[in-house]
Design an enzyme around this catalytic site. Structure first.
Site, PDB file in Angstrom:
ATOM      1  N   GLN A  73      12.909   2.355  10.936  1.00  0.00           N
ATOM      2  CA  GLN A  73      12.097   1.148  10.906  1.00  0.00           C
ATOM      3  C   GLN A  73      12.682   0.180   9.877  1.00  0.00           C
ATOM      4  OE1 GLN A  73       9.858   0.840  13.061  1.00  0.00           O
ATOM      5  NE2 GLN A  73       9.233   2.894  13.665  1.00  0.00           N
ATOM      6  N   GLU A  91       8.617  -1.084   1.233  1.00  0.00           N
ATOM      7  CA  GLU A  91       9.190  -0.710  -0.064  1.00  0.00           C
ATOM      8  C   GLU A  91       9.457   0.796  -0.142  1.00  0.00           C
ATOM      9  OE1 GLU A  91       8.209  -0.863  -4.862  1.00  0.00           O
ATOM     10  OE2 GLU A  91       7.210  -2.281  -3.521  1.00  0.00           O
ATOM     11  N   ASN A 125       0.205  -1.545   4.961  1.00  0.00           N
ATOM     12  CA  ASN A 125      -0.198  -0.381   4.183  1.00  0.00           C
ATOM     13  C   ASN A 125      -1.542   0.177   4.636  1.00  0.00           C
ATOM     14  OD1 ASN A 125       1.821   0.249   2.036  1.00  0.00           O
ATOM     15  ND2 ASN A 125       1.545  -1.905   1.535  1.00  0.00           N
TER      16      ASN A 125
END
Length: 293
Positions: A73, A91, A125
């Site tokens: 990804q 991140e 997230n």
């Protein structure tokens, strides 16, 4: 186009901006298309990323997967000039790629402002369940404080109810020691929400952790706390005699709100007290009063 309309449309378009970034990683994946490959040292984290904690064992496992399969990804980034990029989403993949010793990583480049970058980070997230409850709440608070969002706006953007957003934000008002228990996993968000409005959240949090209590047990502790508080204040309320008009007004307001209402009127003013026993009742009260926060 109004600002509210723009926010709602932006919320519905976040998935398109992220692309396929919300798809789970697998051991036999189909590789998502990247815009380009860039030197890993030219990519830096977003200082406003709501996610602050990265499990070392989880990163180690992902680094091993990346060593075998590569970065499946791509990391979503935005340009920062002079061939530099700032991470919007991914991140964790960037950190694991560093551990895996990659020289460059695949990226998807998006041209977005600070507000949209923060939205994207929160949405990704939340979809992956990567944020602990406090990180999620802090992300919501940042959008409210810095970009003028309401709780209803945030609910539309992240696909959650307004009460979910409101309950998340209440976690930020807990004492620091309770927030630490929550961030460390000793307390669940359900435990924390149950005791958020009690008279002594720290005491109840310690009892929950020491006895290994369930969320249902925590709710019972909170209910008991509310009942004790009401009993202690009853003599004070009974001490003041009230005329028939005031009693009728209290009854009328209680009927409308579905909650116990106390009116204290003096010659130069007074106050209205509304008692609630749960956060759901508080949310309903805010809705009835037309509160927007």
């Amino acid at each position: 186009m109004s600002e509210d309309t723009s926010k709602r449309r932006l919320g519905r378009g976040l998935a398109a901006l992220i692309g396929e970034m919300d798809q789970p990683e697998t051991t036999a994946p189909s590789r998502a298309k990247a815009d380009s490959f860039v030197p890993i040292e030219h990519v830096t984290p977003n200082p406003n990323n709501p996610r602050r904690q990265f499990d070392p064992d989880d990163l180690k496992d992902l680094a091993a997967s990346i060593s075998q399969h590569g970065v499946v990804q791509p990391v979503v980034v935005r340009t920062r000039g002079a061939g530099r990029y700032e991470i919007i989403a991914g991140e964790r993949r960037w950190r694991a790629s560093q551990q895996a010793g990659l020289v460059e990583i695949p990226v998807i480049v998006r041209d977005v402002d600070d507000r949209t970058a923060l939205e994207l980070a929160i949405v990704e997230n939340v979809q992956r369940a990567d944020l602990n409850p406090l990180e999620e709440a802090q992300g919501y608070q940042q959008l409210i404080a810095e970009h003028g969002y309401t709780q209803n706006d945030l609910g539309d953007i992240i696909g959650k109810s307004r009460s979910h957003v409101a309950n998340s934000l209440r976690l930020l008002k807990l004492p620091e020691i309770v927030r630490s228990m929550l961030a460390g996993g000793q307390l669940s968000s359900g435990h924390a929400r149950a005791i958020a409005a009690t008279s002594d959240p720290t005491k109840l949090a310690r009892e929950i952790v020491s006895k290994g209590l369930s969320v249902r047990d925590a709710e019972r502790l909170a209910q008991k706390d509310a009942e004790i508080g009401g009993a202690e204040s009853e003599p004070t309320r009974a001490a003041a005699s009230k005329d028939a008009d005031t009693l009728a007004l209290e009854q009328s307001l209680s009927n409308v709100l579905g909650l116990k209402v106390e009116v204290s009127h003096k010659s130069r003013g007074g106050h209205i007290r509304i008692d609630y026993k749960s956060l759901d009742q508080l949310d309903e009260l805010c809705r009835l009063l037309g509160a927007r926060s």
